[in-house]
Design a protein around this motif. Structure first.
Motif, PDB file in Angstrom:
ATOM      1  N   ALA A  17       0.836  -1.034  -0.007  1.00  0.00           N
ATOM      2  CA  ALA A  17       0.013   0.021  -0.003  1.00  0.00           C
ATOM      3  C   ALA A  17       0.935   1.467   0.028  1.00  0.00           C
ATOM      4  O   ALA A  17       1.897   1.284   0.621  1.00  0.00           O
ATOM      5  N   PHE A  18       0.244   2.334  -0.515  1.00  0.00           N
ATOM      6  CA  PHE A  18       0.888   3.389  -0.597  1.00  0.00           C
ATOM      7  C   PHE A  18      -0.235   4.599  -0.225  1.00  0.00           C
ATOM      8  O   PHE A  18      -1.342   4.583  -0.715  1.00  0.00           O
ATOM      9  N   ALA A  19       0.234   5.681   0.319  1.00  0.00           N
ATOM     10  CA  ALA A  19      -0.721   6.755   0.597  1.00  0.00           C
ATOM     11  C   ALA A  19       0.224   8.039   0.851  1.00  0.00           C
ATOM     12  O   ALA A  19       1.369   7.926   1.086  1.00  0.00           O
ATOM     13  N   ALA A  20      -0.361   9.052   0.387  1.00  0.00           N
ATOM     14  CA  ALA A  20       0.482  10.591   0.438  1.00  0.00           C
ATOM     15  C   ALA A  20      -0.622  11.511   0.617  1.00  0.00           C
ATOM     16  O   ALA A  20      -1.737  11.607   0.388  1.00  0.00           O
ATOM     17  N   VAL A  21      -0.123  12.732   1.060  1.00  0.00           N
ATOM     18  CA  VAL A  21      -0.845  13.946   1.362  1.00  0.00           C
ATOM     19  C   VAL A  21       0.132  14.698   0.355  1.00  0.00           C
ATOM     20  O   VAL A  21       1.438  14.779   0.252  1.00  0.00           O
ATOM     21  N   THR A  22      -0.787  15.777  -0.652  1.00  0.00           N
ATOM     22  CA  THR A  22      -0.198  16.421  -1.694  1.00  0.00           C
ATOM     23  C   THR A  22      -0.743  17.785  -1.803  1.00  0.00           C
ATOM     24  O   THR A  22      -0.510  18.178  -2.809  1.00  0.00           O
ATOM     25  N   THR A  23      -0.984  18.110  -0.622  1.00  0.00           N
ATOM     26  CA  THR A  23      -1.662  19.378  -0.653  1.00  0.00           C
ATOM     27  C   THR A  23      -0.958  20.685  -1.248  1.00  0.00           C
ATOM     28  O   THR A  23      -1.366  21.416  -2.258  1.00  0.00           O
ATOM     29  N   GLU A  24       0.515  20.655  -0.898  1.00  0.00           N
ATOM     30  CA  GLU A  24       1.270  21.805  -1.045  1.00  0.00           C
ATOM     31  C   GLU A  24       1.738  21.680  -2.637  1.00  0.00           C
ATOM     32  O   GLU A  24       1.799  22.693  -3.449  1.00  0.00           O
ATOM     33  N   LEU A  25       2.167  20.143  -3.031  1.00  0.00           N
ATOM     34  CA  LEU A  25       2.238  20.341  -4.492  1.00  0.00           C
ATOM     35  C   LEU A  25       1.234  20.567  -5.480  1.00  0.00           C
ATOM     36  O   LEU A  25       1.371  21.105  -6.362  1.00  0.00           O
ATOM     37  N   VAL A  26       0.384  20.177  -4.952  1.00  0.00           N
ATOM     38  CA  VAL A  26      -1.263  20.355  -6.026  1.00  0.00           C
ATOM     39  C   VAL A  26      -1.520  22.047  -5.865  1.00  0.00           C
ATOM     40  O   VAL A  26      -1.562  22.460  -7.072  1.00  0.00           O
ATOM     41  N   GLU A  27      -1.243  22.636  -4.844  1.00  0.00           N
ATOM     42  CA  GLU A  27      -1.598  24.065  -4.846  1.00  0.00           C
ATOM     43  C   GLU A  27      -0.441  24.609  -5.717  1.00  0.00           C
ATOM     44  O   GLU A  27      -0.643  25.963  -6.368  1.00  0.00           O
ATOM     45  N   VAL A 157      -7.719   2.252  -5.660  1.00  0.00           N
ATOM     46  CA  VAL A 157      -7.015   3.609  -5.715  1.00  0.00           C
ATOM     47  C   VAL A 157      -8.087   4.761  -5.498  1.00  0.00           C
ATOM     48  O   VAL A 157      -9.230   4.757  -5.733  1.00  0.00           O
ATOM     49  N   GLY A 158      -7.755   5.492  -4.395  1.00  0.00           N
ATOM     50  CA  GLY A 158      -8.522   6.658  -3.631  1.00  0.00           C
ATOM     51  C   GLY A 158      -7.956   8.016  -3.930  1.00  0.00           C
ATOM     52  O   GLY A 158      -6.630   8.004  -3.557  1.00  0.00           O
ATOM     53  N   LEU A 159      -8.366   8.977  -4.609  1.00  0.00           N
ATOM     54  CA  LEU A 159      -7.822  10.379  -4.730  1.00  0.00           C
ATOM     55  C   LEU A 159      -8.582  11.171  -4.638  1.00  0.00           C
ATOM     56  O   LEU A 159      -9.945  11.131  -4.742  1.00  0.00           O
ATOM     57  N   GLY A 160      -8.226  12.550  -4.015  1.00  0.00           N
ATOM     58  CA  GLY A 160      -9.068  13.507  -3.697  1.00  0.00           C
ATOM     59  C   GLY A 160      -8.328  14.951  -3.785  1.00  0.00           C
ATOM     60  O   GLY A 160      -7.070  15.183  -3.218  1.00  0.00           O
ATOM     61  N   VAL A 161      -9.105  15.961  -4.109  1.00  0.00           N
ATOM     62  CA  VAL A 161      -8.843  17.402  -4.026  1.00  0.00           C
ATOM     63  C   VAL A 161      -9.636  18.198  -3.534  1.00  0.00           C
ATOM     64  O   VAL A 161     -10.789  18.035  -4.199  1.00  0.00           O
ATOM     65  N   LEU A 162      -9.690  18.755  -2.607  1.00  0.00           N
ATOM     66  CA  LEU A 162     -10.732  19.785  -1.858  1.00  0.00           C
ATOM     67  C   LEU A 162     -10.125  21.205  -2.020  1.00  0.00           C
ATOM     68  O   LEU A 162      -9.034  21.689  -1.578  1.00  0.00           O
ATOM     69  N   ARG A 170      -7.377  23.280  -0.662  1.00  0.00           N
ATOM     70  CA  ARG A 170      -7.480  22.965   0.928  1.00  0.00           C
ATOM     71  C   ARG A 170      -6.469  21.789   1.354  1.00  0.00           C
ATOM     72  O   ARG A 170      -6.099  22.025   2.542  1.00  0.00           O
ATOM     73  N   CYS A 171      -6.964  20.821   0.651  1.00  0.00           N
ATOM     74  CA  CYS A 171      -6.128  19.424   1.118  1.00  0.00           C
ATOM     75  C   CYS A 171      -6.178  18.660  -0.224  1.00  0.00           C
ATOM     76  O   CYS A 171      -7.201  18.744  -1.152  1.00  0.00           O
ATOM     77  N   ALA A 172      -5.164  17.810  -0.308  1.00  0.00           N
ATOM     78  CA  ALA A 172      -4.936  16.855  -1.568  1.00  0.00           C
ATOM     79  C   ALA A 172      -4.278  15.849  -1.059  1.00  0.00           C
ATOM     80  O   ALA A 172      -3.372  15.596  -0.212  1.00  0.00           O
ATOM     81  N   GLY A 173      -4.706  14.377  -1.669  1.00  0.00           N
ATOM     82  CA  GLY A 173      -3.832  13.273  -1.354  1.00  0.00           C
ATOM     83  C   GLY A 173      -4.550  12.020  -1.709  1.00  0.00           C
ATOM     84  O   GLY A 173      -5.447  12.293  -2.690  1.00  0.00           O
ATOM     85  N   THR A 202     -10.736  13.020   0.510  1.00  0.00           N
ATOM     86  CA  THR A 202     -11.112  14.344   1.007  1.00  0.00           C
ATOM     87  C   THR A 202     -11.598  14.534   2.238  1.00  0.00           C
ATOM     88  O   THR A 202     -11.176  15.423   3.108  1.00  0.00           O
ATOM     89  N   ALA A 203     -12.574  13.832   2.647  1.00  0.00           N
ATOM     90  CA  ALA A 203     -13.369  13.923   4.004  1.00  0.00           C
ATOM     91  C   ALA A 203     -12.271  13.381   5.063  1.00  0.00           C
ATOM     92  O   ALA A 203     -12.096  13.853   6.099  1.00  0.00           O
ATOM     93  N   MET A 204     -11.505  12.173   4.800  1.00  0.00           N
ATOM     94  CA  MET A 204     -10.476  11.744   5.777  1.00  0.00           C
ATOM     95  C   MET A 204      -9.274  13.012   5.987  1.00  0.00           C
ATOM     96  O   MET A 204      -8.685  13.427   7.005  1.00  0.00           O
ATOM     97  N   LEU A 205      -8.787  13.410   4.782  1.00  0.00           N
ATOM     98  CA  LEU A 205      -7.694  14.625   4.842  1.00  0.00           C
ATOM     99  C   LEU A 205      -8.357  15.801   5.560  1.00  0.00           C
ATOM    100  O   LEU A 205      -7.348  16.533   6.284  1.00  0.00           O
ATOM    101  N   ASP A 206      -9.478  16.165   5.211  1.00  0.00           N
ATOM    102  CA  ASP A 206     -10.037  17.445   5.920  1.00  0.00           C
ATOM    103  C   ASP A 206     -10.135  17.183   7.217  1.00  0.00           C
ATOM    104  O   ASP A 206     -10.197  18.271   8.082  1.00  0.00           O
TER     105      ASP A 206
END
Length: 296
Positions: A17-27, A157-162, A170-173, A202-206
């Motif tokens: 498994a892999f998981a990431a927070v990518t808020t800064e790079l998406v912004e 695969v789960g992906l989200g951008v809020l 606001r958040c991405a990952g 997005t709900a988990m990240l937020d």
């Protein structure tokens, strides 16, 4: 929370498994390309998926490119990632606007029908290339389908951008969970049940969930083991020298025409939108280099 990727295994290596927070790079991508909210969501999802896929590769020189060509108003997307957590990318039509669908950004509508191509350059004679038809245009489902059909690896695969009200990120990952061929039925059933019941990315990240906490929910009861973490960032290796090589490669005739216009030119990098300026005198130097190259 700075952007990073977590790599993990579970159920005694039956799952990776892999998981990431990518808020800064998406912004950062949004800011550089001045993308609309729906374009930010599309590009952000693909950047997130690709940076995790890049982290699956072994060697520092390995490169991954994911291209989407589609019929929707966004036109297409291209993202490139390496194995060190660096990723860059762009959309063809960054200003695309669409009304929301079911209260959410209509990424599927922006993409429409199309094809996803994944190219892995691992230093072999020929890069590996796999291609699939877009299933929904929502990107997470399209990557899930790609893994199953092109790589024969059942995955989720789960992906989200809020987005914020001011259209910043606001958040991405996201996460990618893959099962090995030797997975036991009991483990697979538990995993499928977990995935069915988790909240959207997005709900988990937020809610402040870290990548580790996301995986602990996806892999609840399956003996999650975090193997390592690595930083992730939007990074482009373009430079004035690289752009010069590109200008030289277009040939004498085109460079001569630019000089004939008598004006300085500006060349922008597709991936990061950085502008490079060349004076007429600099173009003359490049013309000379092009001639020498052509005369070799």
């Amino acid at each position: 929370m700075s952007d990073y990727i977590v790599r993990a295994s579970a159920a005694n290596t039956q799952i990776r498994a892999f998981a990431a927070v990518t808020t800064e790079l998406v912004e950062e991508a949004r800011r550089r390309h001045e993308t609309s909210p729906v374009a930010t969501a599309a590009l952000g999802r693909l950047l997130t998926g690709s940076v995790m896929m890049g982290s699956m590769m072994k060697n520092p020189t390995d490169m991954l490119t994911v291209q989407i060509k589609c019929s929707g108003p966004i036109g297409g997307l291209t993202v490139t990632a390496d194995s060190l957590g660096n990723v860059k990318g762009y959309v063809f039509e960054p200003g695309v606007m669409l009304p929301p669908k079911n209260g959410k950004l209509d990424v599927g509508g922006a993409l429409g029908q199309g094809v996803m191509t994944v190219i892995k350059d691992m230093g072999l004679k020929e890069p590996y290339s796999g291609q699939t038809i877009l299933q929904t245009g929502e990107i997470a489902e399209d990557l899930t389908y790609y893994f199953a059909t092109s790589e024969q690896v059942p995955s989720s695969v789960g992906l989200g951008v809020l987005m914020e009200g001011d259209n910043t990120v606001r958040c991405a990952g996201g996460f990618i969970v893959q099962v090995m061929p030797f997975i036991e039925d009991e483990v697979l059933n538990r995993l499928e049940e977990n995935i069915k019941n988790i909240r959207p990315v997005t709900a988990m990240l937020d809610n402040g969930h870290t990548p580790e906490e996301m995986l602990s929910q996806v892999l609840d009861g399956l003996d999650l083991e975090i193997t390592d973490t690595m930083p992730a960032k939007f990074y482009c290796n373009c430079s004035k020298e690289r752009i010069e090589k590109a200008i030289i490669s277009i040939g004498e005739k085109e460079i001569q025409a630019m000089i004939g216009d008598g004006r300085d030119i500006e060349v922008k990098c597709h991936f990061c939108n950085t502008a490079y300026n060349y004076t007429v005198d600099e173009l003359k130097v490049l013309l000379d280099k092009s001639r020498k190259k052509g005369g070799r």
